[in-house]
Design a protein around this motif. Structure first.
Motif, PDB file in Angstrom:
ATOM      1  N   MET A  31       0.923  -1.054  -0.026  1.00  0.00           N
ATOM      2  CA  MET A  31       0.049   0.012   0.156  1.00  0.00           C
ATOM      3  C   MET A  31       0.979   1.307  -0.048  1.00  0.00           C
ATOM      4  SD  MET A  31      -3.607   0.778   0.935  1.00  0.00           S
ATOM      5  CE  MET A  31      -3.651  -0.884   0.235  1.00  0.00           C
ATOM      6  N   THR A  32       0.874   2.033  -0.872  1.00  0.00           N
ATOM      7  CA  THR A  32       1.451   3.489  -1.210  1.00  0.00           C
ATOM      8  C   THR A  32       0.748   4.476  -0.552  1.00  0.00           C
ATOM      9  OG1 THR A  32       0.681   3.897  -3.255  1.00  0.00           O
ATOM     10  CG2 THR A  32       2.762   2.335  -3.079  1.00  0.00           C
ATOM     11  N   ALA A  33       1.488   5.435  -0.439  1.00  0.00           N
ATOM     12  CA  ALA A  33       0.867   6.764   0.317  1.00  0.00           C
ATOM     13  C   ALA A  33      -0.180   7.358  -0.467  1.00  0.00           C
ATOM     14  CB  ALA A  33       2.006   7.690   0.631  1.00  0.00           C
ATOM     15  N   GLU A  34      -0.116   7.026  -1.948  1.00  0.00           N
ATOM     16  CA  GLU A  34      -0.988   7.628  -2.970  1.00  0.00           C
ATOM     17  C   GLU A  34      -2.416   7.150  -2.783  1.00  0.00           C
ATOM     18  OE1 GLU A  34       2.214   6.203  -4.739  1.00  0.00           O
ATOM     19  OE2 GLU A  34       2.978   7.998  -3.968  1.00  0.00           O
ATOM     20  N   THR A  35      -2.292   5.665  -2.385  1.00  0.00           N
ATOM     21  CA  THR A  35      -3.741   5.173  -2.354  1.00  0.00           C
ATOM     22  C   THR A  35      -4.362   5.319  -0.854  1.00  0.00           C
ATOM     23  OG1 THR A  35      -2.861   3.109  -1.400  1.00  0.00           O
ATOM     24  CG2 THR A  35      -2.893   3.149  -3.749  1.00  0.00           C
ATOM     25  N   ILE A  36      -3.915   6.034   0.080  1.00  0.00           N
ATOM     26  CA  ILE A  36      -4.586   6.269   1.412  1.00  0.00           C
ATOM     27  C   ILE A  36      -4.947   7.534   1.177  1.00  0.00           C
ATOM     28  CG2 ILE A  36      -4.111   6.775   3.897  1.00  0.00           C
ATOM     29  CD1 ILE A  36      -1.990   4.403   3.613  1.00  0.00           C
ATOM     30  N   SER A  37      -6.326   7.634   1.250  1.00  0.00           N
ATOM     31  CA  SER A  37      -6.979   9.120   1.395  1.00  0.00           C
ATOM     32  C   SER A  37      -7.277   9.558   2.859  1.00  0.00           C
ATOM     33  CB  SER A  37      -8.222   9.136   0.332  1.00  0.00           C
ATOM     34  OG  SER A  37      -9.236   8.113   0.608  1.00  0.00           O
ATOM     35  N   PRO A  38      -6.579  10.251   3.441  1.00  0.00           N
ATOM     36  CA  PRO A  38      -7.045  10.547   4.814  1.00  0.00           C
ATOM     37  C   PRO A  38      -8.374  11.163   5.194  1.00  0.00           C
ATOM     38  CG  PRO A  38      -5.120  11.936   4.110  1.00  0.00           C
ATOM     39  CD  PRO A  38      -5.415  10.970   3.108  1.00  0.00           C
ATOM     40  N   GLU A  39      -8.723  11.986   3.775  1.00  0.00           N
ATOM     41  CA  GLU A  39     -10.013  12.812   4.191  1.00  0.00           C
ATOM     42  C   GLU A  39     -11.104  11.969   4.040  1.00  0.00           C
ATOM     43  OE1 GLU A  39      -9.064  12.301   0.083  1.00  0.00           O
ATOM     44  OE2 GLU A  39      -7.757  13.046   1.498  1.00  0.00           O
ATOM     45  N   ARG A  40     -11.066  10.735   3.688  1.00  0.00           N
ATOM     46  CA  ARG A  40     -12.329   9.832   3.608  1.00  0.00           C
ATOM     47  C   ARG A  40     -12.859   9.479   5.020  1.00  0.00           C
ATOM     48  NH1 ARG A  40     -14.193   7.206  -0.619  1.00  0.00           N
ATOM     49  NH2 ARG A  40     -15.583   5.394  -0.273  1.00  0.00           N
ATOM     50  N   SER A  41     -13.940   9.304   5.283  1.00  0.00           N
ATOM     51  CA  SER A  41     -14.580   9.046   6.716  1.00  0.00           C
ATOM     52  C   SER A  41     -15.904   8.688   6.754  1.00  0.00           C
ATOM     53  CB  SER A  41     -14.342  10.279   7.795  1.00  0.00           C
ATOM     54  OG  SER A  41     -14.944  11.085   7.274  1.00  0.00           O
ATOM     55  N   VAL A  42     -16.449   7.864   7.509  1.00  0.00           N
ATOM     56  CA  VAL A  42     -17.657   7.376   7.966  1.00  0.00           C
ATOM     57  C   VAL A  42     -17.730   8.276   9.384  1.00  0.00           C
ATOM     58  CG1 VAL A  42     -19.143   5.667   8.551  1.00  0.00           C
ATOM     59  CG2 VAL A  42     -17.359   5.287   6.947  1.00  0.00           C
ATOM     60  N   PHE A  43     -19.089   8.674   9.322  1.00  0.00           N
ATOM     61  CA  PHE A  43     -19.305   9.379  10.631  1.00  0.00           C
ATOM     62  C   PHE A  43     -18.253   9.163  11.897  1.00  0.00           C
ATOM     63  CE2 PHE A  43     -21.895  10.262  14.602  1.00  0.00           C
ATOM     64  CZ  PHE A  43     -22.098  11.310  14.497  1.00  0.00           C
ATOM     65  N   TYR A  44     -18.069   7.939  12.276  1.00  0.00           N
ATOM     66  CA  TYR A  44     -17.585   7.735  13.556  1.00  0.00           C
ATOM     67  C   TYR A  44     -16.153   7.146  13.359  1.00  0.00           C
ATOM     68  CZ  TYR A  44     -19.085   3.250  12.028  1.00  0.00           C
ATOM     69  OH  TYR A  44     -19.342   2.373  11.177  1.00  0.00           O
ATOM     70  N   LEU A  45     -15.474   6.902  12.039  1.00  0.00           N
ATOM     71  CA  LEU A  45     -14.534   6.196  11.784  1.00  0.00           C
ATOM     72  C   LEU A  45     -13.737   7.182  10.812  1.00  0.00           C
ATOM     73  CD1 LEU A  45     -12.647   3.534  11.908  1.00  0.00           C
ATOM     74  CD2 LEU A  45     -13.900   2.846   9.906  1.00  0.00           C
ATOM     75  N   HIS A  46     -12.498   7.251  10.963  1.00  0.00           N
ATOM     76  CA  HIS A  46     -11.741   8.319   9.905  1.00  0.00           C
ATOM     77  C   HIS A  46     -10.255   7.803  10.146  1.00  0.00           C
ATOM     78  CE1 HIS A  46     -11.593  10.685  13.306  1.00  0.00           C
ATOM     79  NE2 HIS A  46     -10.473  11.148  13.023  1.00  0.00           N
ATOM     80  N   ARG A  47      -9.614   8.159   9.330  1.00  0.00           N
ATOM     81  CA  ARG A  47      -7.986   8.084   9.419  1.00  0.00           C
ATOM     82  C   ARG A  47      -7.377   9.497   9.699  1.00  0.00           C
ATOM     83  NH1 ARG A  47      -7.974   4.232   4.519  1.00  0.00           N
ATOM     84  NH2 ARG A  47      -8.136   6.299   3.368  1.00  0.00           N
ATOM     85  N   ASP A  48      -6.232   9.263  10.414  1.00  0.00           N
ATOM     86  CA  ASP A  48      -5.564  10.488  10.761  1.00  0.00           C
ATOM     87  C   ASP A  48      -4.478  10.792   9.377  1.00  0.00           C
ATOM     88  OD1 ASP A  48      -3.582   8.837  11.101  1.00  0.00           O
ATOM     89  OD2 ASP A  48      -3.220   9.473  13.126  1.00  0.00           O
TER      90      ASP A  48
END
Length: 102
Positions: free
Chosen positions: A1-18
């Protein structure tokens, strides 16, 4: 998994990525193994579309379709300790998807 494939802005109401790509559930970090992370990331990125077991196994290196349910169960145990409910649900004939009603 590369940094380009991770989208930190994507989220579900209670779950997100920093910004580092770590999953945060209800304000708490999910302590996931690399394989659990890859599985959750695949399902999370496909949200709201359910992910079939074979598709998850093909996307995660070294994972067999039969072991997907084992790792989903481990992820759900960790999320249950934080939020009291399962994070990943399954729909018969459709696949695994993120629980929107945590």
């Amino acid at each position: 998994m590369t940094a380009e494939t991770i989208s930190p802005e994507r989220s579900v109401f209670y779950l997100h990525r920093d910004s580092r790509g770590r999953f945060i559930l209800l304000g708490y970090f999910l302590d996931l193994t690399p394989r659990e992370y890859d599985i959750l990331n695949f399902i999370f990125e496909a949200h709201p579309t359910p992910c079939r077991r074979d598709d998850i196994a093909a996307a995660v290196e070294g994972l067999s379709p039969d072991s997907v349910s084992v790792f989903v169960n481990l992820i759900n145990k960790k999320s249950h300790a934080i939020g009291g409910r399962k994070l990943i649900l399954s729909r018969r004939g459709a696949g695994y998807y993120v629980n929107e009603f945590m």
